[in-house]
Design an enzyme around this catalytic site. Structure first.
Site, PDB file in Angstrom:
ATOM      1  N   CYS A 227       8.825 -10.014 -57.841  1.00 38.69           N
ATOM      2  CA  CYS A 227       9.184 -11.033 -56.854  1.00 38.69           C
ATOM      3  C   CYS A 227       8.091 -12.104 -56.760  1.00 38.69           C
ATOM      4  CB  CYS A 227       9.434 -10.405 -55.485  1.00 38.69           C
ATOM      5  SG  CYS A 227       7.946  -9.982 -54.540  1.00 38.69           S
TER       6      CYS A 227
ATOM      7  N   ASP B   1      31.247  -9.323 -40.033  1.00 37.53           N
ATOM      8  CA  ASP B   1      31.652  -8.176 -39.218  1.00 37.53           C
ATOM      9  C   ASP B   1      32.570  -8.668 -38.100  1.00 37.53           C
ATOM     10  OD1 ASP B   1      29.959  -9.368 -37.398  1.00 37.53           O
ATOM     11  OD2 ASP B   1      28.439  -7.812 -37.469  1.00 37.53           O
ATOM     12  N   SER B   2      33.177  -7.740 -37.400  1.00 39.20           N
ATOM     13  CA  SER B   2      34.253  -8.094 -36.467  1.00 39.20           C
ATOM     14  C   SER B   2      33.770  -8.466 -35.081  1.00 39.20           C
ATOM     15  CB  SER B   2      35.217  -6.923 -36.338  1.00 39.20           C
ATOM     16  OG  SER B   2      34.581  -5.830 -35.681  1.00 39.20           O
ATOM     17  N   GLY B   3      32.532  -8.115 -34.757  1.00 38.55           N
ATOM     18  CA  GLY B   3      32.028  -8.260 -33.391  1.00 38.55           C
ATOM     19  C   GLY B   3      32.018  -6.946 -32.639  1.00 38.55           C
TER      20      GLY B   3
ATOM     21  N   CYS C 196       4.776 -10.907 -55.165  1.00 41.47           N
ATOM     22  CA  CYS C 196       3.924 -10.030 -55.959  1.00 41.47           C
ATOM     23  C   CYS C 196       3.474 -10.647 -57.278  1.00 41.47           C
ATOM     24  CB  CYS C 196       4.660  -8.713 -56.254  1.00 41.47           C
ATOM     25  SG  CYS C 196       4.917  -7.672 -54.795  1.00 41.47           S
TER      26      CYS C 196
ATOM     27  N   PHE D  58      30.432  -4.070 -33.198  1.00 37.62           N
ATOM     28  CA  PHE D  58      29.109  -3.479 -32.998  1.00 37.62           C
ATOM     29  C   PHE D  58      28.341  -4.223 -31.917  1.00 37.62           C
ATOM     30  CE2 PHE D  58      24.561  -3.092 -33.852  1.00 37.62           C
ATOM     31  CZ  PHE D  58      24.419  -1.711 -33.943  1.00 37.62           C
TER      32      PHE D  58
ATOM     33  N   CYS E 174       6.541  -4.885 -59.190  1.00 39.96           N
ATOM     34  CA  CYS E 174       7.521  -5.814 -58.621  1.00 39.96           C
ATOM     35  C   CYS E 174       7.383  -7.210 -59.227  1.00 39.96           C
ATOM     36  CB  CYS E 174       7.346  -5.889 -57.102  1.00 39.96           C
ATOM     37  SG  CYS E 174       8.525  -6.982 -56.285  1.00 39.96           S
TER      38      CYS E 174
ATOM     39  N   HIS F 204       9.762 -10.242 -50.501  1.00 47.74           N
ATOM     40  CA  HIS F 204       9.462  -9.001 -51.223  1.00 47.74           C
ATOM     41  C   HIS F 204      10.466  -7.895 -50.884  1.00 47.74           C
ATOM     42  CE1 HIS F 204       7.429  -5.574 -52.963  1.00 47.74           C
ATOM     43  NE2 HIS F 204       7.612  -4.978 -51.797  1.00 47.74           N
TER      44      HIS F 204
ATOM     45  N   ASP G   7      24.846  -2.638 -46.096  1.00 45.75           N
ATOM     46  CA  ASP G   7      24.107  -3.704 -45.422  1.00 45.75           C
ATOM     47  C   ASP G   7      23.169  -3.068 -44.422  1.00 45.75           C
ATOM     48  OD1 ASP G   7      24.919  -4.565 -42.296  1.00 45.75           O
ATOM     49  OD2 ASP G   7      26.334  -3.213 -43.286  1.00 45.75           O
TER      50      ASP G   7
ATOM     51  N   GLY H 138      30.209   3.521 -37.381  1.00 43.85           N
ATOM     52  CA  GLY H 138      29.772   4.508 -36.405  1.00 43.85           C
ATOM     53  C   GLY H 138      28.653   5.409 -36.881  1.00 43.85           C
TER      54      GLY H 138
END
Length: 386
Positions: free
Chosen positions: A310, A90-92, A313, A94, A308, A350, A270, A220
């Site tokens: 994973c 990301d650009s910074g 689990c 946020f 699941c 998980h 994300d 945003g």
């Protein structure tokens, strides 16, 4: 380098393939967040085993720590954190927004005091491009101002949102110019802003499309607005972006948000939710959310989610037939109550597996032309409860 192919569609939903300098990403995709050059609670090997195709890094925080000189000595972020698959940074913008009164925004950029040591710093579109070029991230985000939902105690007005959106557009042009000057061979995404106002979103989108970015993000959202407003913007903006380029919805969200977002034409997501919630004992399952600290789990022999696969689990079966892992709710409850560090580690494995597997199921459904049916069954299962 960026090459995006659409392999299947159903309504606004798309199944695609995104080729980047460090590998190919199958979309729709969820990207785990690795703020400081690591996804909290899991090793890179675990991420590979759960088929994380691309992860995030944070320009602002990596600039602060360990510093650019350290990362440059490794030739970029991939070698520094030992991750050879794609990275988006990301650009910074946020993080600057989250500093609140600690920063001062001007046409040139943002002045602020480092939260690490108090140094006076100045982050501009050009600096953001320079930092991200040094990080060598496969996808670079333009520096923007994240338009807040509230400004100094009142809801952001249309005029305030318009001013912020137009500032981000001017910064987008400067990012593009600096990105070109640096001869960065990765991909730069523009970010659509405009607050909760659809006509401002359309104006931002049109201007960014004219700049012809390789990909676009919707920013945003998830900035404190009510859920219905976030869903309204999600329904309005993504499918209006160019159909032949990847679309990224930033900072979203719950499993339900991901399924809804795909239905509105989003390719990339994300969110810190799966990792942050894991560290607080909040687990996502096919049949709803589970809070492992609750006393009702104290003697429960079941795994978190019977469906699941994973490590938490189901565990892992070695070549000799030995099974490791596969933990009960009772054991995970015990770890949480004792404050053992294994608790958030297993919970994170998980939650991330659940998110990444959900996206795989979505991709499979789109390939089979049954996304609408999948989404309906998903909502029914999640509402059933654990």
């Amino acid at each position: 380098m960026l090459n995006f192919e659409i392999l299947a569609t159903e309504g606004h939903a798309r199944r695609g393939r995104l080729a980047l300098n460090h590998g190919v990403v199958q979309t729709p995709i969820f990207m785990p967040v690795g703020t400081y050059g690591t996804v909290k609670g899991v090793t890179p090997r675990s991420l590979e085993e759960m088929n994380a195709q691309i992860i995030l890094g944070n320009t602002f925080h990596l600039w602060m720590r360990p510093g650019l000189d350290v990362i440059q000595s490794f030739g970029g972020l991939h070698r520094f954190e030992r991750w050879d698959r794609p990275i988006l940074t990301d650009s910074g913008g946020f993080q600057v927004w989250s500093l609140g009164e600690m920063r001062k925004i001007s046409e040139e950029g943002v002045k602020f005091a480092s939260p690490v040591n108090g140094d006076k710093l100045f982050l501009t579109p050009e600096v953001s491009m320079q930092v991200q070029t040094l990080l060598d991230s496969d996808i670079v985000m333009q520096f923007d101002e994240c338009t807040p939902y509230e400004t100094k105690g009142h809801l952001t007005t249309e005029a305030e949102a318009k001013f912020s959106m137009e500032l981000s557009l001017r910064w987008a042009k400067r990012c593009q110019a600096e990105f070109t000057r640096l001869q960065n061979r990765n991909a730069l995404f523009g970010i659509v802003q405009g607050g909760m106002f659809e006509h401002l979103r359309e104006a931002s989108l049109a201007a960014l499309v004219d700049m012809d970015f390789p990909g676009y993000a919707v920013g945003g959202v998830s900035v404190g607005e009510p859920k219905e407003d976030m869903l309204r913007i999600m329904a309005h903006t993504p499918h209006r972006l160019p159909a032949h380029k990847p679309r990224y919805l930033m900072g979203v969200g719950t499993p339900e948000d991901l399924v809804e977002g795909v239905g509105q034409g989003v390719d990339m997501f994300d969110c810190v939710m799966p990792t942050r919630n894991a560290r607080n004992g909040h687990l996502f399952t096919r049949f709803g959310d589970l809070k492992i600290r609750n006393a009702r789990h104290k003697t429960d022999h079941r795994p978190l989610d019977e469906s699941c696969s994973c490590y938490t689990c189901k565990g892992h079966t070695a070549a000799d037939g030995t099974v490791t892992g596969g933990f009960s709710r009772a054991y995970l409850h015990h770890l949480e109550r004792c404050g053992e560090m294994l608790a958030p580690m297993l919970a994170t494995i998980h939650n991330l597996h659940y998110y990444l597997h959900l996206m795989q199921e979505i991709r499979d459904a789109l390939e089979a032309g049954r996304f609408a049916a999948f989404a309906a069954q998903f909502r029914q299962d999640r509402a059933r409860g654990v």
